[in-house]
Each structure stands twice: as structure tokens, then as C-alpha cells.
Design a protein around this motif. Structure first.
Motif, PDB file in Angstrom:
ATOM      1  N   CYS A 206       0.829  -1.210   0.000  1.00 30.66           N
ATOM      2  CA  CYS A 206       0.000   0.000   0.000  1.00 30.66           C
ATOM      3  C   CYS A 206       0.861   1.257   0.000  1.00 30.66           C
ATOM      4  O   CYS A 206       0.563   2.233  -0.701  1.00 30.66           O
ATOM      5  CB  CYS A 206      -0.932  -0.033   1.208  1.00 30.66           C
ATOM      6  N   ARG A 207       1.926   1.256   0.793  1.00 37.37           N
ATOM      7  CA  ARG A 207       2.802   2.429   0.830  1.00 37.37           C
ATOM      8  C   ARG A 207       3.430   2.682  -0.533  1.00 37.37           C
ATOM      9  O   ARG A 207       3.519   3.832  -0.985  1.00 37.37           O
ATOM     10  CB  ARG A 207       3.890   2.217   1.885  1.00 37.37           C
ATOM     11  N   THR A 210       0.815   4.201  -2.966  1.00 34.01           N
ATOM     12  CA  THR A 210       0.542   5.625  -2.758  1.00 34.01           C
ATOM     13  C   THR A 210       1.750   6.495  -3.098  1.00 34.01           C
ATOM     14  O   THR A 210       1.598   7.685  -3.381  1.00 34.01           O
ATOM     15  CB  THR A 210       0.124   5.894  -1.295  1.00 34.01           C
ATOM     16  N   THR A 211       2.944   5.914  -3.068  1.00 27.89           N
ATOM     17  CA  THR A 211       4.126   6.652  -3.515  1.00 27.89           C
ATOM     18  C   THR A 211       4.115   6.788  -5.027  1.00 27.89           C
ATOM     19  O   THR A 211       4.418   7.857  -5.572  1.00 27.89           O
ATOM     20  CB  THR A 211       5.409   5.940  -3.059  1.00 27.89           C
ATOM     21  N   PRO A 214       0.127   9.156  -5.889  1.00 30.23           N
ATOM     22  CA  PRO A 214      -0.350   9.859  -4.689  1.00 30.23           C
ATOM     23  C   PRO A 214      -1.854  10.097  -4.688  1.00 30.23           C
ATOM     24  O   PRO A 214      -2.441  10.304  -3.611  1.00 30.23           O
ATOM     25  CB  PRO A 214       0.421  11.192  -4.744  1.00 30.23           C
ATOM     26  N   ASP A 215      -2.492  10.036  -5.851  1.00 31.00           N
ATOM     27  CA  ASP A 215      -3.940  10.249  -5.918  1.00 31.00           C
ATOM     28  C   ASP A 215      -4.715   8.935  -5.981  1.00 31.00           C
ATOM     29  O   ASP A 215      -5.911   8.924  -6.323  1.00 31.00           O
ATOM     30  CB  ASP A 215      -4.296  11.116  -7.135  1.00 31.00           C
ATOM     31  N   ALA A 216      -4.076   7.810  -5.652  1.00 29.67           N
ATOM     32  CA  ALA A 216      -4.745   6.509  -5.693  1.00 29.67           C
ATOM     33  C   ALA A 216      -5.948   6.495  -4.749  1.00 29.67           C
ATOM     34  O   ALA A 216      -5.936   7.106  -3.680  1.00 29.67           O
ATOM     35  CB  ALA A 216      -3.766   5.398  -5.317  1.00 29.67           C
ATOM     36  N   ARG A 217      -6.983   5.748  -5.160  1.00 32.24           N
ATOM     37  CA  ARG A 217      -8.174   5.570  -4.329  1.00 32.24           C
ATOM     38  C   ARG A 217      -8.279   4.100  -3.922  1.00 32.24           C
ATOM     39  O   ARG A 217      -7.908   3.209  -4.696  1.00 32.24           O
ATOM     40  CB  ARG A 217      -9.423   6.006  -5.098  1.00 32.24           C
ATOM     41  N   HIS A 263      -5.232   5.260   5.388  1.00 35.79           N
ATOM     42  CA  HIS A 263      -5.679   5.883   4.136  1.00 35.79           C
ATOM     43  C   HIS A 263      -7.201   5.996   4.090  1.00 35.79           C
ATOM     44  O   HIS A 263      -7.923   5.167   4.645  1.00 35.79           O
ATOM     45  CB  HIS A 263      -5.195   5.058   2.939  1.00 35.79           C
TER      46      HIS A 263
END
Length: 349
Positions: A206-207, A210-211, A214-217, A263
Motif C-alpha cells: 500500500c505504501r 501511494t508513492t 499519490p492520488d490513488a483511491r 488511508h
């Protein structure tokens, strides 16, 4: 020529050596007698000999031995076009140190996708069912598990490392660009607007996700922990005893719970999805910013590709083309002790 024999076949030519300086077998292109010949890329190579059991002082080649080798080479070259040489050790590139992943330096240029959606779930949680339901929407593309986080890049030479550094790229930057391009290609080929990736092992990354985006849902797909473990066990009872099923699936659950705490996202429960499919899909579509479509429930009317083991559920239940009822929830006393904490956190106890 010393050392044990090794030989590799190239273009179906066999060189099995020479014997007493006589060359035989011209018809079938074989040379018999000398051991340890290896043909490689148009040359004959002696393999690296194994060390003897007892150390012996090396013998210097005599003039006669060197002349004999020359005659062997001349004979072999005349018949095969190959030359015997001593094997040289191959250079092995050094392992590339891993860097610390970082967000895109220029999101507009570095990313093609905007707000990709990731379903985070343990194994055996109904993620394939959710995938095909979403994929039945005219604007949502939910392909089979893609496992993009396992796609790695290696810069194999100093010049390419120097070139990428000059361009401002770390290895992980290039991996992110590749991941983004692969998902974007899936989306473009589908002709739709929203992409959803449902690979269960994404809970462990997950980290990194998102790296990269950054706009992942995130859609957090929950199911009763005891039902998850039981389902994984029943898929292969001999290889997956129940205690191992609990241990294995609990790893996914813990990482999923950690992602839920870190998140924003939307919770979807498997039990509600099968009991009130339309209601859950309406709620999820509103969160995704698309209109609900009644045809989503009849996922069997759409083409979702083959159901293949390893990249999603493949059993008869999902192949039926319609939502099947879920199993009854276990009684509280039936929940294994190791799963009670996570079951409580998810509201099942």
C-alpha cells in the motif's frame, strides 16, 4: 589439455574429442577422443576443471604437447570451423542497490493515470466477484489480477545507470513509470475511463502504491475473518490445513487493517455485496463518481476474460455468471482465537 570433460551441443554438432591424435567420424561430423570440449558461440571452449581430490603441482606444457594441441585445433577447425580455446570466467554484473521510492517529480509528465482505484482485500474475500461486477459497468475497467508491484527494473551496466541518473531517474522511478504505463495501456485498450486493480497481494504494498500514485483511491473489501480462513483451507484441504490457513490469511487481514487506518477509502463487505448486490453497487458507484447501471448485477452477460487460477478465482461459483449466496456466518465460539481480534476490529464480534 587437462581437466574433466564437459560438452555442449551447438547446431547439432558434437565434438567428443580426439584420440591418439587421430581424427575419425568425418561423415557425422564427430571428433572422438578428447574430453571436456564445450562449444559456445562458434568457438570450442574447455570448461573450468574441478579441483582434484589431492593437490598436485601443475605440469608445465611441453613443446610436444603444445604441438599436439596445434594439430588438434587445425584438425577440428578444418572439419567444423571451430577453434579450441581455454574457457574464461564470465563477468557477473553486481547486484544493484535498491533505492528509496519517491513520488513523481512531475506528476503531469510522469503519470498517465489519474486517480486509479485499488481494491485491497485478503485472499478468498470475494475480490473476483467485485471485479466482474465493476467490470460490467460501461465506464469501469477491472481486469484480472495484474501484480504490477512484482515487476522490477534492473539497470545492468554502468553507462545505463549513468544515463538514468543524468535524466533524473532512480530505479524505482523507472519501475513506477512502467507500472503506470501498463495499467494505462489496459485502460486505453478497454475504451473505458476508470481502472480498478484488485490484486490481493497489494495489501502488502500500500505504501508503494501511494508513492507511485499519490492520488490513488482505495476500496477496502472485508469479509468475516473465519470465513476467509475456511475458504482458503477448503480450496486445497491437504496442502492447506486449517491452522496454516489461519496463519496465512491473517497476514493479509493485518495489512488490510493497517491500510484502513492510514488511508481514506470506502469499506465494502462481502456479505452485503452478495445479500444486497444492487444496494452495495449503487453506494460504490456514487463513491467512484459514476452512475449505477442495472446490468452490473448480471455480470455473466459480459466478457471478463478467462477465469484462471493464479490471477483470480476460477471455480464454478464465479463461472456461474450470477451472484451466489454467501455461507452462513460462523458462531462467535467457532472463530479461531488468532482471528478474534481482527474480527472484533471489523465488527464481526
Amino acid at each position: 589439455m587437462t581437466g574433466p570433460a564437459r560438452m555442449t551441443r551447438v547446431h547439432d554438432r558434437r565434438v567428443t574429442g580426439l584420440h591418439d591424435q587421430h581424427v575419425t567420424g568425418v561423415r557425422d561430423r564427430r571428433v572422438t577422443g578428447v574430453r571436456d570440449l564445450r562449444i559456445r558461440f562458434g568457438r570450442l571452449d574447455f570448461g573450468n576443471p574441478q579441483p582434484p581430490l589431492t593437490a598436485r603441482p601443475p605440469r608445465l606444457p611441453t613443446v610436444a604437447a603444445m604441438a599436439w594441441k596445434s594439430r588438434v585445433n587445425a584438425a577440428v577447425e578444418g572439419m567444423t570451423g571451430y577453434v579450441i580455446t581455454r574457457a574464461r570466467p564470465r563477468a557477473v554484473p553486481a547486484a544493484e542497490p535498491r533505492d528509496e521510492p519517491r513520488p513523481p517529480a512531475d506528476p503531469a509528465a510522469d503519470r498517465l493515470l489519474r486517480a486509479p482505484v485499488f481494491v485491497l482485500s485478503p485472499v478468498r474475500s470475494g475480490s473476483t466477484l467485485l471485479r466482474v461486477l465493476l467490470n460490467s459497468h460501461s465506464r469501469i475497467h477491472a481486469p484480472h489480477e495484474l501484480h504490477v508491484r512484482r515487476i522490477a527494473v534492473t539497470l545492468t551496466t554502468d553507462p545505463v545507470r549513468q544515463a538514468m541518473e543524468a535524466a533524473g531517474h532512480r530505479t524505482s522511478d523507472i519501475e513506477h513509470i512502467l507500472w503506470d504505463r501498463l495499467l494505462h495501456r489496459e485502460l486505453v485498450r478497454s475504451g473505458k475511463e476508470v481502472i480498478v486493480d484488485k490484486t490481493p497481494s497489494n495489501v502488502f504494498a500500500c505504501r508503494r502504491i501511494t508513492t507511485c500514485w499519490p492520488d490513488a483511491r482505495f476500496v477496502f473489501l472485508l469479509r468475516h475473518p473465519a470465513s476467509i480462513a475456511r475458504s482458503w483451507h477448503e480450496a486445497d484441504p491437504r496442502a492447506r490445513p486449517m491452522d496454516e490457513a489461519v496463519r496465512h490469511t491473517l497476514q493479509y487481514m493485518r495489512h488490510l487493517e493497517d491500510a484502513r487506518r492510514r488511508h481514506d477509502g470506502i469499506d465494502v463487505r462481502y456479505e452485503r455485496l452478495v445479500d444486497d448486490t444492487e444496494g452495495e453497487l449503487r453506494r460504490l458507484c456514487a463513491w467512484l463518481g459514476v452512475e449505477y447501471e442495472p446490468g452490473m448485477v448480471r455480470y455473466g452477460d459480459k466478457d471478463h476474460g478467462d477465469f484462471v487460477k493464479g490471477i483470480g478465482d476460477w471455480r464454478d461459483k464465479i463461472r456461474s455468471g450470477r451472484v451466489q449466496p454467501g455461507r452462513p456466518l460462523p458462531a462467535p465460539e467457532e472463530v479461531p482465537g488468532a482471528l478474534r481480534e481482527i474480527a472484533t476490529a471489523w465488527g464481526y464480534l
